[in-house]
Design a protein around this motif. Structure first.
Motif, PDB file in Angstrom:
ATOM      1  N   SER A 106     -67.283   4.332  33.137  1.00  0.00           N
ATOM      2  CA  SER A 106     -68.282   4.364  32.789  1.00  0.00           C
ATOM      3  C   SER A 106     -68.787   3.400  31.318  1.00  0.00           C
ATOM      4  CB  SER A 106     -67.836   6.332  32.852  1.00  0.00           C
ATOM      5  OG  SER A 106     -66.996   5.531  30.880  1.00  0.00           O
ATOM      6  N   ARG A 107     -68.251   2.998  29.991  1.00  0.00           N
ATOM      7  CA  ARG A 107     -68.047   2.382  29.440  1.00  0.00           C
ATOM      8  C   ARG A 107     -68.831   0.996  29.736  1.00  0.00           C
ATOM      9  NH1 ARG A 107     -68.904   3.498  24.371  1.00  0.00           N
ATOM     10  NH2 ARG A 107     -67.204   2.927  23.042  1.00  0.00           N
ATOM     11  N   ARG A 108     -68.115   0.190  30.985  1.00  0.00           N
ATOM     12  CA  ARG A 108     -69.068  -0.943  31.147  1.00  0.00           C
ATOM     13  C   ARG A 108     -70.714  -0.244  31.591  1.00  0.00           C
ATOM     14  NH1 ARG A 108     -67.635  -5.214  33.693  1.00  0.00           N
ATOM     15  NH2 ARG A 108     -69.140  -5.106  35.570  1.00  0.00           N
ATOM     16  N   GLU A 109     -70.985   0.774  32.218  1.00  0.00           N
ATOM     17  CA  GLU A 109     -72.673   1.314  32.620  1.00  0.00           C
ATOM     18  C   GLU A 109     -73.110   1.605  30.926  1.00  0.00           C
ATOM     19  OE1 GLU A 109     -74.814   4.530  35.380  1.00  0.00           O
ATOM     20  OE2 GLU A 109     -72.592   3.412  35.889  1.00  0.00           O
ATOM     21  N   GLU A 110     -72.433   2.153  30.530  1.00  0.00           N
ATOM     22  CA  GLU A 110     -73.227   2.504  29.271  1.00  0.00           C
ATOM     23  C   GLU A 110     -73.574   1.042  28.571  1.00  0.00           C
ATOM     24  OE1 GLU A 110     -72.007   5.511  25.166  1.00  0.00           O
ATOM     25  OE2 GLU A 110     -70.321   4.185  25.947  1.00  0.00           O
ATOM     26  N   ILE A 111     -72.474   0.123  28.475  1.00  0.00           N
ATOM     27  CA  ILE A 111     -72.700  -1.345  27.978  1.00  0.00           C
ATOM     28  C   ILE A 111     -73.833  -1.946  29.104  1.00  0.00           C
ATOM     29  CG2 ILE A 111     -72.427  -3.616  27.815  1.00  0.00           C
ATOM     30  CD1 ILE A 111     -69.526  -2.178  27.170  1.00  0.00           C
ATOM     31  N   LEU A 165     -69.642  -0.254  19.626  1.00  0.00           N
ATOM     32  CA  LEU A 165     -68.728  -1.062  19.592  1.00  0.00           C
ATOM     33  C   LEU A 165     -68.976  -2.626  18.625  1.00  0.00           C
ATOM     34  CD1 LEU A 165     -67.934  -0.754  23.451  1.00  0.00           C
ATOM     35  CD2 LEU A 165     -66.692  -0.342  21.788  1.00  0.00           C
ATOM     36  N   SER A 166     -68.124  -3.349  18.826  1.00  0.00           N
ATOM     37  CA  SER A 166     -67.849  -4.737  18.038  1.00  0.00           C
ATOM     38  C   SER A 166     -68.454  -5.650  18.458  1.00  0.00           C
ATOM     39  CB  SER A 166     -66.870  -5.066  17.386  1.00  0.00           C
ATOM     40  OG  SER A 166     -65.501  -5.297  18.524  1.00  0.00           O
ATOM     41  N   GLN A 167     -69.141  -6.495  18.408  1.00  0.00           N
ATOM     42  CA  GLN A 167     -69.257  -7.616  19.616  1.00  0.00           C
ATOM     43  C   GLN A 167     -68.411  -7.860  20.597  1.00  0.00           C
ATOM     44  OE1 GLN A 167     -72.206 -11.147  18.276  1.00  0.00           O
ATOM     45  NE2 GLN A 167     -71.911  -9.612  16.511  1.00  0.00           N
ATOM     46  N   GLN A 168     -66.805  -7.970  20.207  1.00  0.00           N
ATOM     47  CA  GLN A 168     -65.541  -8.463  20.259  1.00  0.00           C
ATOM     48  C   GLN A 168     -64.899  -7.667  21.562  1.00  0.00           C
ATOM     49  OE1 GLN A 168     -65.658 -11.957  20.022  1.00  0.00           O
ATOM     50  NE2 GLN A 168     -63.764 -11.097  20.812  1.00  0.00           N
ATOM     51  N   GLY A 169     -65.452  -6.259  21.162  1.00  0.00           N
ATOM     52  CA  GLY A 169     -65.494  -5.261  22.511  1.00  0.00           C
ATOM     53  C   GLY A 169     -66.876  -5.222  23.264  1.00  0.00           C
ATOM     54  N   VAL A 170     -67.672  -5.756  22.936  1.00  0.00           N
ATOM     55  CA  VAL A 170     -68.663  -5.873  24.605  1.00  0.00           C
ATOM     56  C   VAL A 170     -67.867  -7.133  25.075  1.00  0.00           C
ATOM     57  CG1 VAL A 170     -70.843  -6.741  25.310  1.00  0.00           C
ATOM     58  CG2 VAL A 170     -70.248  -4.623  23.218  1.00  0.00           C
ATOM     59  N   LEU A 171     -67.581  -8.183  24.324  1.00  0.00           N
ATOM     60  CA  LEU A 171     -67.316  -9.347  25.245  1.00  0.00           C
ATOM     61  C   LEU A 171     -65.870  -9.394  25.744  1.00  0.00           C
ATOM     62  CD1 LEU A 171     -68.195 -12.249  22.420  1.00  0.00           C
ATOM     63  CD2 LEU A 171     -69.895 -11.773  24.994  1.00  0.00           C
ATOM     64  N   HIS A 172     -65.392  -8.233  25.715  1.00  0.00           N
ATOM     65  CA  HIS A 172     -63.914  -7.309  26.414  1.00  0.00           C
ATOM     66  C   HIS A 172     -64.707  -7.358  27.578  1.00  0.00           C
ATOM     67  CE1 HIS A 172     -60.375  -5.465  27.248  1.00  0.00           C
ATOM     68  NE2 HIS A 172     -60.846  -4.485  27.714  1.00  0.00           N
ATOM     69  N   TYR A 173     -65.266  -6.543  27.812  1.00  0.00           N
ATOM     70  CA  TYR A 173     -66.066  -5.799  29.167  1.00  0.00           C
ATOM     71  C   TYR A 173     -67.105  -7.210  29.764  1.00  0.00           C
ATOM     72  CZ  TYR A 173     -64.432  -1.540  28.464  1.00  0.00           C
ATOM     73  OH  TYR A 173     -63.893  -0.530  27.773  1.00  0.00           O
ATOM     74  N   PHE A 174     -67.680  -8.146  29.379  1.00  0.00           N
ATOM     75  CA  PHE A 174     -68.612  -8.883  29.393  1.00  0.00           C
ATOM     76  C   PHE A 174     -68.256 -10.264  29.099  1.00  0.00           C
ATOM     77  CE2 PHE A 174     -70.723  -4.783  30.381  1.00  0.00           C
ATOM     78  CZ  PHE A 174     -70.921  -4.702  31.500  1.00  0.00           C
ATOM     79  N   SER A 192     -69.655 -12.610  28.520  1.00  0.00           N
ATOM     80  CA  SER A 192     -70.747 -13.605  27.769  1.00  0.00           C
ATOM     81  C   SER A 192     -72.015 -12.757  27.896  1.00  0.00           C
ATOM     82  CB  SER A 192     -70.715 -15.289  28.556  1.00  0.00           C
ATOM     83  OG  SER A 192     -71.280 -14.892  30.456  1.00  0.00           O
ATOM     84  N   LYS A 193     -73.101 -13.609  27.436  1.00  0.00           N
ATOM     85  CA  LYS A 193     -74.804 -13.218  27.551  1.00  0.00           C
ATOM     86  C   LYS A 193     -74.789 -13.460  28.696  1.00  0.00           C
ATOM     87  CE  LYS A 193     -79.225 -13.486  24.923  1.00  0.00           C
ATOM     88  NZ  LYS A 193     -79.793 -13.715  23.755  1.00  0.00           N
ATOM     89  N   ASP A 194     -74.966 -14.349  29.491  1.00  0.00           N
ATOM     90  CA  ASP A 194     -75.275 -14.645  30.402  1.00  0.00           C
ATOM     91  C   ASP A 194     -74.886 -14.031  31.511  1.00  0.00           C
ATOM     92  OD1 ASP A 194     -76.419 -16.040  29.444  1.00  0.00           O
ATOM     93  OD2 ASP A 194     -76.071 -18.167  30.357  1.00  0.00           O
ATOM     94  N   ARG A 195     -73.372 -13.801  31.876  1.00  0.00           N
ATOM     95  CA  ARG A 195     -72.522 -12.691  32.320  1.00  0.00           C
ATOM     96  C   ARG A 195     -73.421 -11.381  32.248  1.00  0.00           C
ATOM     97  NH1 ARG A 195     -67.985 -12.576  35.046  1.00  0.00           N
ATOM     98  NH2 ARG A 195     -67.405 -10.341  36.310  1.00  0.00           N
ATOM     99  N   LEU A 196     -73.767 -11.014  30.901  1.00  0.00           N
ATOM    100  CA  LEU A 196     -73.669  -9.644  30.878  1.00  0.00           C
ATOM    101  C   LEU A 196     -75.223  -9.556  31.737  1.00  0.00           C
ATOM    102  CD1 LEU A 196     -74.067  -7.569  29.475  1.00  0.00           C
ATOM    103  CD2 LEU A 196     -74.516  -7.904  27.553  1.00  0.00           C
TER     104      LEU A 196
END
Length: 202
Positions: free
Chosen positions: A10-15, A42-51, A53-57
């Protein structure tokens, strides 16, 4: 305000949904991981924990967007097949999802830039989509359409109308009836009996 942490999925989908909004507002090049992170507390590192890189996101956002459209295309037509009415239902559905339509329009336009990370995605997507759309048109309307068009010629025209209507609707939603105009275009493709020089179906 920091949102309550839910399950990993659910956190991944929220991001992803937050990224969809940010990409729609700023495009890929103007968006930042920081702005997406702020939307979900979240922090930037928090987002990068799930994705990582920006390209992957971006890739995951595009996948999510297509999955949600495919849910509509999976609606059963006659015999469970996709029909032109199913495609028209997708256009109608998109009229209720301005953010997703806006993100698609912005990212697809940006993807024409050389080395854009979404370029291969959209090139492949349009190629695949033209192929299945031609088969949908052939199954429903036959090999020859009004003005002598073939299904292979009509398929890119179909997407040109869909994408062009989306752009005009985003700019003037009170003036453009996206669903109604798309169904009017389908009527033109089906108007074999009234088209000059064309015989009716046998």
């Amino acid at each position: 305000m920091v949102r309550r942490r839910g399950s990993r999925e659910s956190r991944r989908e929220e991001i992803l949904l937050a990224a969809l909004d940010v990409f729609a507002e700023r495009g890929y090049t103007g968006a930042s991981i920081a702005s997406i992170a702020e939307r979900v507390g979240l922090s930037q590192q928090g987002v990068l924990h799930y994705f990582p890189s920006k390209d992957r996101l971006l890739a995951e956002v595009l996948r999510l967007r297509d999955e949600r459209n495919l849910d509509v295309l999976a609606l059963p037509g006659e015999g469970g097949a996709i029909t032109l009415d199913t495609v028209a239902a997708l256009v109608e559905y998109n009229a209720q999802r301005r953010g997703i339509v806006q993100s698609f329009t912005v990212l697809s336009a940006e993807s024409v830039i050389e080395n854009h990370p979404a370029r291969d995605f959209f090139k492949t997507r349009y190629g695949t989509s033209r192929a299945w759309m031609a088969e949908v048109i052939r199954a429903e309307l036959g090999d020859e359409l009004p003005a002598g068009l073939t299904p292979e010629q009509a398929a890119p025209l179909m997407f040109a109308v869909m994408d062009g209507l989306q752009l005009q609707w985003l700019l003037a939603p009170d003036e453009i009836d996206m669903s109604g105009l798309f169904r009017a275009f389908l009527s033109l493709l089906k108007a074999r009996d009234s088209a000059p020089g064309l015989s009716g179906p046998t």
